[in-house]
Design a protein around this motif. Structure first.
Motif: not given
Length: 437
Positions: A103-106, A152-154, A161-163
């Protein structure tokens, strides 16, 4: 477990190779020696041993497979932090402690985990917490405080993975104004950033104060800034300094009462009670009938000074007039409570609130005509041709009545009014009209 979006053949090959159950064929096509059958080659074509770190992120293939991260990509969620840096040396993702390597933005506050922690991936003083969307607890998300407009984009679309997602993200309505997401009160003025930005959209709008300007902070929310209160001798931590039931700001800006005086007009009624009861808190005699509001409502005791020798004030004893008979009350908003034609103050001649000999009853309209006749006779007896043109404080007449010139004028108006009313009655009986006066 969530696996990366590899082909089934690739995934199976990696699993078999990781546990030594399968070896890739010789790329030249030559048969393997019998002794080597079942052993993994030094370099696998489709996979690697489980303890290998194919992408150099500090995690073995086994660890990445358990995490669901991509063993061929050192930063599976593309947030700027390697998978190994996010979960640490033990290779285990501790929820709420580690940033999520998928996750890029937890915490979904609009800041990537890299933006929150920096290149070292460590949560240190000055950093925001990637597991807390509001690090300083001021009710503004970290991304909003830093002026973030876009989430933050996916990084991989339908992949694992996620944004940024979820309700934590709020786009900043004015990214030019930013605050410190690690300080609850960025300007140090005594009011939290979230309390200053009341609608929590990042812009300074009508009715809001500037979270970067300490001079406009209002700690107690009473409508006056702390600096205004200090200059006026008020308590910036108490919205009602004198305890009269009105906020300091309302007293100063709306009611024009004294925020340091419980009873501004000294009639025995607290300012808050007067504004709630429709009497004027700045005029002791709201209906101007000659009787103070507190006396008309039967008050006997003044409001005590709330702090002795302190700055606060109660009812001024030199002004307050106690009611001699609190059982008899009149309406402080009606000059003539009984509607009989004589003001309450003209019936209660000594203004003590009691019905004494020679006085009319301000709650009984039937005695007003007799009372008016007596008052007019007294007023006529008080007129002297030698009176100087300037007003005199008072005139004393033979029967003990004290009437100043203003009182005589009011009585004259009453007399004209009564004569006119009588003329109307008589005209009605004759069926004619009376010319207006």
């Amino acid at each position: 477990m969530t696996y990366p979006s590899w082909s089934a053949a690739t995934l199976l090959a990696c699993l078999l190779a990781a546990h030594g159950a399968w070896a890739a064929p010789d790329p030249t096509g030559a048969a393997q020696p019998a002794a080597d059958v079942g052993k993994a080659p030094a370099v696998a074509v489709l996979g690697a041993p489980g303890d290998a770190d194919l992408d150099g992120d500090g995690l073995t293939t086994d660890q990445e497979l358990l995490l669901g991260t991509d063993p061929d990509n050192p930063d599976s969620d593309e947030d700027g932090l390697s998978d190994g840096l996010e979960v640490g040396a033990n290779g285990v993702y501790d929820v709420g402690i580690d940033p999520d390597p998928l996750d890029a933005d937890t915490d979904d506050d609009g800041l990537s985990d890299f933006d929150e922690l920096g290149a070292d991936g460590l949560f240190e003083p000055g950093d925001t917490d990637p597991n807390d969307p509001d690090t300083d607890g001021d009710n503004l998300s970290d991304g909003l405080e830093r002026g973030v407009v876009y989430p933050v984009p996916d990084p991989d679309g339908d992949g694992p993975a996620r944004g940024t997602d979820g309700p934590n993200f709020v786009a900043d309505a004015n990214p030019a104004t930013i605050t410190d997401p690690t300080l609850i009160d960025s300007d140090g003025g005594g009011v939290s950033d979230g309390a200053e930005d009341r609608n929590r959209n990042g812009a300074i709008e009508a009715g809001e104060s500037d979270p970067n300007d300490p001079t406009d902070d209002d700690s107690d929310g009473d409508g006056l800034t702390d600096q205004e209160e200090i200059a006026a001798g008020l308590d910036p931590s108490n919205p009602d300094t004198d305890g009269d039931g009105l906020r300091d700001g309302d007293e100063v800006r709306f009611f024009r009462t004294n925020p340091l005086d419980v009873d501004t007009d000294d009639d025995g009624l607290a300012d808050g009670d007067e504004t709630a009861g429709l009497t004027f808190a700045t005029r002791a005699d709201t209906d101007e009938d000659g009787l103070p509001d507190g006396l008309e409502l039967g008050l006997v005791d003044p409001i005590a000074d709330p702090d002795g020798d302190g700055p606060l004030l109660g009812t001024d004893l030199a002004v307050f007039r106690p009611d001699a008979d609190p059982a008899t009350r009149t309406d402080p908003t009606q000059a003539d409570t009984d509607g009989g034609g004589v003001p309450d103050g003209a019936e209660d001649l000594n203004g003590d609130g009691a019905l004494d000999d020679g006085e009319g009853d301000p709650t009984d309209p039937t005695d007003d005509d007799d009372r008016l006749d007596a008052l007019l006779r007294a007023a006529a007896a008080a007129r002297e041709p030698s009176d100087p043109p300037e007003p005199r404080p008072e005139d004393t007449v033979d029967d003990g009545l004290i009437l100043d010139r203003a009182a005589r004028q009011r009585l004259g108006d009453l007399a004209v009014d009564r004569v006119h009313r009588t003329a109307h009655v008589q005209a009605a009986e004759r069926g004619t009209a009376v010319a207006p006066v």
